[in-house]
Write an enzyme that holds these catalytic residues in place. Structure first.
Site, PDB file in Angstrom:
ATOM      1  N   HIS A   1     106.964  67.006 110.363  1.00 41.42           N
ATOM      2  CA  HIS A   1     106.977  66.124 109.184  1.00 41.42           C
ATOM      3  C   HIS A   1     106.279  64.806 109.494  1.00 41.42           C
ATOM      4  CE1 HIS A   1     110.810  68.419 108.045  1.00 41.42           C
ATOM      5  NE2 HIS A   1     109.998  68.606 107.032  1.00 41.42           N
TER       6      HIS A   1
ATOM      7  N   CYS B   1     116.487  62.658 109.880  1.00 40.32           N
ATOM      8  CA  CYS B   1     116.747  63.911 109.152  1.00 40.32           C
ATOM      9  C   CYS B   1     118.191  64.083 108.722  1.00 40.32           C
ATOM     10  CB  CYS B   1     116.437  65.126 110.019  1.00 40.32           C
ATOM     11  SG  CYS B   1     115.008  64.996 111.017  1.00 40.32           S
TER      12      CYS B   1
HETATM   13  C1  CIR Z   1     113.471  72.762 109.845  1.00 37.86           C
HETATM   14  O1  CIR Z   1     112.572  73.337 110.461  1.00 37.86           O
HETATM   15  O2  CIR Z   1     113.426  72.607 108.633  1.00 37.86           O
HETATM   16  C2  CIR Z   1     114.672  72.272 110.623  1.00 37.86           C
HETATM   17  N1  CIR Z   1     114.929  73.139 111.724  1.00 37.86           N
HETATM   18  C3  CIR Z   1     114.430  70.857 111.120  1.00 37.86           C
HETATM   19  C4  CIR Z   1     114.260  69.868 110.014  1.00 37.86           C
HETATM   20  C5  CIR Z   1     114.105  68.484 110.520  1.00 37.86           C
HETATM   21  N2  CIR Z   1     113.976  67.561 109.440  1.00 37.86           N
HETATM   22  C6  CIR Z   1     113.223  66.464 109.477  1.00 37.86           C
HETATM   23  O3  CIR Z   1     112.509  66.225 110.437  1.00 37.86           O
HETATM   24  N3  CIR Z   1     113.239  65.693 108.399  1.00 37.86           N
END
Ligand code: CIR
Length: 254
Positions: free
Chosen positions: A160, A247
């Site tokens: 992201h 997150c």
């Molecule tokens: C994903 O791949 O969606 C989750 N395992 C990790 C999401 C992390 N979110 C973020 O960096 N905003």
């Protein structure tokens, strides 16, 4: 009052989405203890924490940031680029509708909240694997009436935009310069992470302080040298699921 919405860690976290990391065992108890310390840090920095339940079948639901973009005027329910995450939205929408008017990003548009970085009335949006051009266009149309402009940013080799850049002071971004194009940020100053800590650009600013993973002491030194007060938290277990400190919450004033 400043509210921080968080979510419980699902027992299914061991089946989380992974893009850049190999799967390694996640100790759910350790992850939950670290998450509690993170929530305590949010309280210590003045937030009221409201923790939402996680579905047993929603491995990534703890990463609540990806499900919405909350502005003063409107909450935009995102449309996760990973199809496995789309059942996470309802619980978050129910919690947000008490506080904000709701708008939605709709398929085939996709947009993850982790790709949206707000700097004043500018929204920088990472165009990568999770957020597509239609998602960005829909966001632009939703927020334009409130005076926000939307600026796409090309990201590479990271999940992201906020893996690569976060705001750590009103005029300064903490960045991993390998992972993004800095041109769209114009006059904003940039502070680079320590090159041995590529995941260290993810910091969560609450007031004048930032929550930052304690696993990145060299980058913490960079921040402290700039006079930025850092609240370190242990974040190693959810890092195995590609999660960072931004997150795990949605923080906004109510
Ligand atoms: C994903 O791949 O969606 C989750 N395992 C990790 C999401 C992390 N979110 C973020 O960096 N905003």
């Amino acid at each position: 009052m400043r509210l921080a919405l968080t979510r419980q860690i699902s027992p299914a976290i061991v089946h989380c989405e992974l893009t850049h990391l190999e799967r390694t065992p996640i100790d759910v108890d350790v992850a939950r203890r670290q998450h509690e310390q993170y929530e305590q840090a949010l309280r210590d920095l003045g937030c009221k924490v409201q923790r939402l339940p996680s579905g047993d079948d929603q491995p990534d639901s703890v990463f609540i940031e990806d499900t919405a973009v909350v502005l003063d005027e409107v909450a935009v329910i995102a449309q996760p680029g990973a199809a496995s995450r789309r059942t996470e939205l309802k619980e978050v929408e129910n919690a947000l509708q008490r506080h904000r008017m709701i708008q939605w990003i709709e398929l085939p548009g996709t947009l993850d909240g982790g790709d949206v970085l707000r700097v004043g009335r500018r929204l920088f949006v990472g165009a990568g694997a999770r957020t597509n051009a239609q998602g960005i266009a829909q966001l632009r149309a939703i927020v334009a009436p409130f005076g926000y402009t939307v600026h796409p940013v090309t990201i590479r080799d990271c999940l992201h935009l906020k893996s690569a850049a976060t705001l750590v002071r009103g005029d300064m971004l903490l960045v991993n310069p390998q992972w993004l194009d800095l041109a769209p940020f114009g006059e904003l100053k940039t502070l680079a992470i320590h090159p041995d800590e590529p995941f260290a650009a993810n910091a969560l600013r609450i007031g004048e302080r930032v929550i930052h993973a304690e696993e990145f002491p060299r980058t913490r030194e960079h921040l402290e040298r700039e006079g930025i007060a850092v609240r370190p938290v242990p974040a190693s277990e959810l890092a195995k699921a590609e999660g960072g400190v931004t997150c795990c919450s949605l923080v906004f004033d109510v």
